[in-house]
Design a protein around this motif. Sequence first.
Motif, PDB file in Angstrom:
ATOM      1  N   ASP A  39       0.981  -1.143  -0.079  1.00 57.55           N
ATOM      2  CA  ASP A  39      -0.034  -0.065   0.069  1.00 57.55           C
ATOM      3  C   ASP A  39       0.833   1.335   0.058  1.00 57.55           C
ATOM      4  O   ASP A  39       0.685   2.063  -0.793  1.00 57.55           O
ATOM      5  CB  ASP A  39      -0.888  -0.227   1.172  1.00 57.55           C
ATOM      6  CG  ASP A  39      -1.806   1.138   1.467  1.00 57.55           C
ATOM      7  OD1 ASP A  39      -2.911   1.187   0.437  1.00 57.55           O
ATOM      8  OD2 ASP A  39      -1.674   1.865   2.062  1.00 57.55           O
ATOM      9  N   GLN A  40       1.968   1.157   0.732  1.00 49.88           N
ATOM     10  CA  GLN A  40       2.923   2.353   0.894  1.00 49.88           C
ATOM     11  C   GLN A  40       3.506   2.647  -0.323  1.00 49.88           C
ATOM     12  O   GLN A  40       3.837   3.671  -1.006  1.00 49.88           O
ATOM     13  CB  GLN A  40       3.922   2.208   2.112  1.00 49.88           C
ATOM     14  CG  GLN A  40       3.218   2.223   3.296  1.00 49.88           C
ATOM     15  CD  GLN A  40       2.704   3.238   3.979  1.00 49.88           C
ATOM     16  OE1 GLN A  40       3.281   4.446   3.770  1.00 49.88           O
ATOM     17  NE2 GLN A  40       1.471   3.429   4.601  1.00 49.88           N
ATOM     18  N   ALA A  41       4.016   1.584  -0.971  1.00 50.23           N
ATOM     19  CA  ALA A  41       4.846   1.444  -2.147  1.00 50.23           C
ATOM     20  C   ALA A  41       4.020   1.916  -3.488  1.00 50.23           C
ATOM     21  O   ALA A  41       4.709   2.223  -4.562  1.00 50.23           O
ATOM     22  CB  ALA A  41       5.576   0.136  -2.280  1.00 50.23           C
ATOM     23  N   GLU A  42       2.834   1.760  -3.360  1.00 50.91           N
ATOM     24  CA  GLU A  42       1.732   1.888  -4.574  1.00 50.91           C
ATOM     25  C   GLU A  42       1.871   0.833  -5.506  1.00 50.91           C
ATOM     26  O   GLU A  42       1.879   1.191  -6.686  1.00 50.91           O
ATOM     27  CB  GLU A  42       1.740   3.163  -4.818  1.00 50.91           C
ATOM     28  CG  GLU A  42       1.149   4.136  -3.735  1.00 50.91           C
ATOM     29  CD  GLU A  42       1.101   5.600  -4.389  1.00 50.91           C
ATOM     30  OE1 GLU A  42       0.298   5.674  -5.532  1.00 50.91           O
ATOM     31  OE2 GLU A  42       1.622   6.704  -3.962  1.00 50.91           O
ATOM     32  N   ARG A  43       2.534  -0.442  -5.243  1.00 47.15           N
ATOM     33  CA  ARG A  43       2.512  -1.450  -6.412  1.00 47.15           C
ATOM     34  C   ARG A  43       2.572  -2.755  -5.637  1.00 47.15           C
ATOM     35  O   ARG A  43       2.827  -2.947  -4.514  1.00 47.15           O
ATOM     36  CB  ARG A  43       3.739  -0.996  -7.070  1.00 47.15           C
ATOM     37  CG  ARG A  43       4.985  -1.288  -6.190  1.00 47.15           C
ATOM     38  CD  ARG A  43       6.357  -1.114  -7.091  1.00 47.15           C
ATOM     39  NE  ARG A  43       6.653  -1.917  -8.039  1.00 47.15           N
ATOM     40  CZ  ARG A  43       7.406  -3.069  -7.752  1.00 47.15           C
ATOM     41  NH1 ARG A  43       7.655  -3.282  -6.589  1.00 47.15           N
ATOM     42  NH2 ARG A  43       7.597  -3.756  -8.659  1.00 47.15           N
ATOM     43  N   LEU A  44       2.377  -3.657  -6.324  1.00 44.91           N
ATOM     44  CA  LEU A  44       2.281  -5.196  -6.121  1.00 44.91           C
ATOM     45  C   LEU A  44       3.569  -5.673  -6.813  1.00 44.91           C
ATOM     46  O   LEU A  44       3.963  -5.589  -7.775  1.00 44.91           O
ATOM     47  CB  LEU A  44       1.318  -5.941  -6.630  1.00 44.91           C
ATOM     48  CG  LEU A  44      -0.255  -5.481  -5.959  1.00 44.91           C
ATOM     49  CD1 LEU A  44      -1.335  -6.299  -6.507  1.00 44.91           C
ATOM     50  CD2 LEU A  44      -0.361  -5.880  -4.495  1.00 44.91           C
ATOM     51  N   PRO A  45       4.490  -6.483  -5.980  1.00 48.07           N
ATOM     52  CA  PRO A  45       5.799  -6.999  -6.600  1.00 48.07           C
ATOM     53  C   PRO A  45       5.492  -8.052  -7.542  1.00 48.07           C
ATOM     54  O   PRO A  45       4.259  -8.801  -7.323  1.00 48.07           O
ATOM     55  CB  PRO A  45       6.490  -7.593  -5.339  1.00 48.07           C
ATOM     56  CG  PRO A  45       5.426  -7.744  -4.066  1.00 48.07           C
ATOM     57  CD  PRO A  45       4.076  -6.629  -4.447  1.00 48.07           C
ATOM     58  N   PRO A  46       5.937  -8.343  -8.544  1.00 47.65           N
ATOM     59  CA  PRO A  46       6.038  -9.351  -9.568  1.00 47.65           C
ATOM     60  C   PRO A  46       5.714 -10.833  -9.010  1.00 47.65           C
ATOM     61  O   PRO A  46       4.935 -11.668  -9.389  1.00 47.65           O
ATOM     62  CB  PRO A  46       6.891  -9.313 -10.400  1.00 47.65           C
ATOM     63  CG  PRO A  46       7.740  -7.936 -10.219  1.00 47.65           C
ATOM     64  CD  PRO A  46       7.330  -7.247  -8.774  1.00 47.65           C
TER      65      PRO A  46
END
Length: 386
Positions: A39-46
């Motif tokens: 949520d903080q990074a605004e991305r899901l890891p691959p």
Amino acid sequence: MTISLTEAGPGTQSDPGDVLGPVRAFVDTEIVPYAEEWDQAERLPPQILARIGELGLWAPFLPPSDGGSDMRWTTLGRVHEEIGRGCSSVRSFLTVHTMVTWTVHRWGSDAQRARWLPRLAAGELLGAFCLTEPDSGSDASASGTVAEPAASGWVINGEKKWMTAGQVAGLLLVFCRTGDGMSAFLVPADSPGVEITPIKGVMGTRASMLAGITLRDVRVGQDALIGPRGWAAGTVMTGALDLGRYSVACGSVGVVQACLDACVDYTSRRTVRDGPLSELQLIRRKISDMVVGSRAARLLCAEAGRLKDADDPATIMATWVAKYHASTAATAAASDAVQIHGANGFSADHPAARLYRDAKVAEIIEGSTELQQLTIATEAYREVAR
Ligand SMILES: Cc1cc2nc3c(=O)[nH]c(=O)nc-3n(C[C@H](O)[C@H](O)[C@H](O)COP(=O)(O)OP(=O)(O)OC[C@H]3O[C@@H](n4cnc5c(N)ncnc54)[C@H](O)[C@@H]3O)c2cc1C
């Protein structure tokens, strides 16, 4: 921890434990501990997207011939609930991917199915559902993206906004005007003329990798069109949105469950006036509302899923009702969860704040709360008039 109080329901009793057990374990060990970070990074890891593929969760509803496992909709609903319990951004990816994949399976030609479904089922290719535009949302008839016939296919021009998974999707299901109504096209995201702009800083489902998508003179072949031209509004759009609504409803049940789990845990440990919060009657009232909210929403989702499994058109209205109840129960539960956590409810060290922000999204997408209220009431009057 998941509170077992909420296990009952017609969708659960006949569900094979061999599906939900591993999904629960996956959510508890590989999603819940990292949801705040994503949520903080605004991305899901691959890696997490790859794991969903390894577990066969991208499109299990497909027949084995198309790379799925013939999973019933009731079971799929429970899977999306579990994922929603862990992270609404991950559930959002599953929602739009399901909408695109189902569209290809249900309305695609043999050639389109053979070309796209194996990679979609494996998650090698992610789908994005591209309907909303900067100036048209609830009212899709105001859509301004246009596809015009060209020598060997179509040329598409327009601007789409708010595409979940748009930053990483490989296949775009794009809705366009074709003069005689709305048509749906399968557009590879790497087509010349497709420009993808990440949308950052959103309030909820912050890791859902939203994007705006501009299409400038994008050329696609005849084989990009789903079904006959001009007929997508009452078929592809309605059908795909129904599935999206079902997925969001089930994911919202997961949000209520996550609020319940977090609040039971927190109030058992947090003390005020020499006693745990859990002893306070006003806290217990909120906990009981979460129990009832999750159980009622789960039952409504199970009913919508059961009607889908039976291929009963009544599932459309049952899904509206389930999504309306589940999404509003989720926002109520998440609001109470923040309240129960006090200042900690504002902190990224506890899940309540994220659940609160994520819950609100479900009241806007796949038919807003207001559209659900209008639709459900209209149906009530229609039934009386019959
Ligand atoms: C996180 C997120 C992810 C999304 N992902 C996607 C995606 O993957 N693909 C996609 O195509 N779109 C996506 N959307 C867009 C979403 O589908 C739209 O936001 C939604 O359809 C509402 O449209 P709008 O935002 O333009 O609101 P509007 O249509 O402008 O509505 C504004 C307000 O008016 C209310 N309203 C509208 N019509 C009526 C009415 N007749 N009566 C009473 N009230 C009314 C609405 O309920 C709402 O409260 C996403 C949006 C968000 C926030």
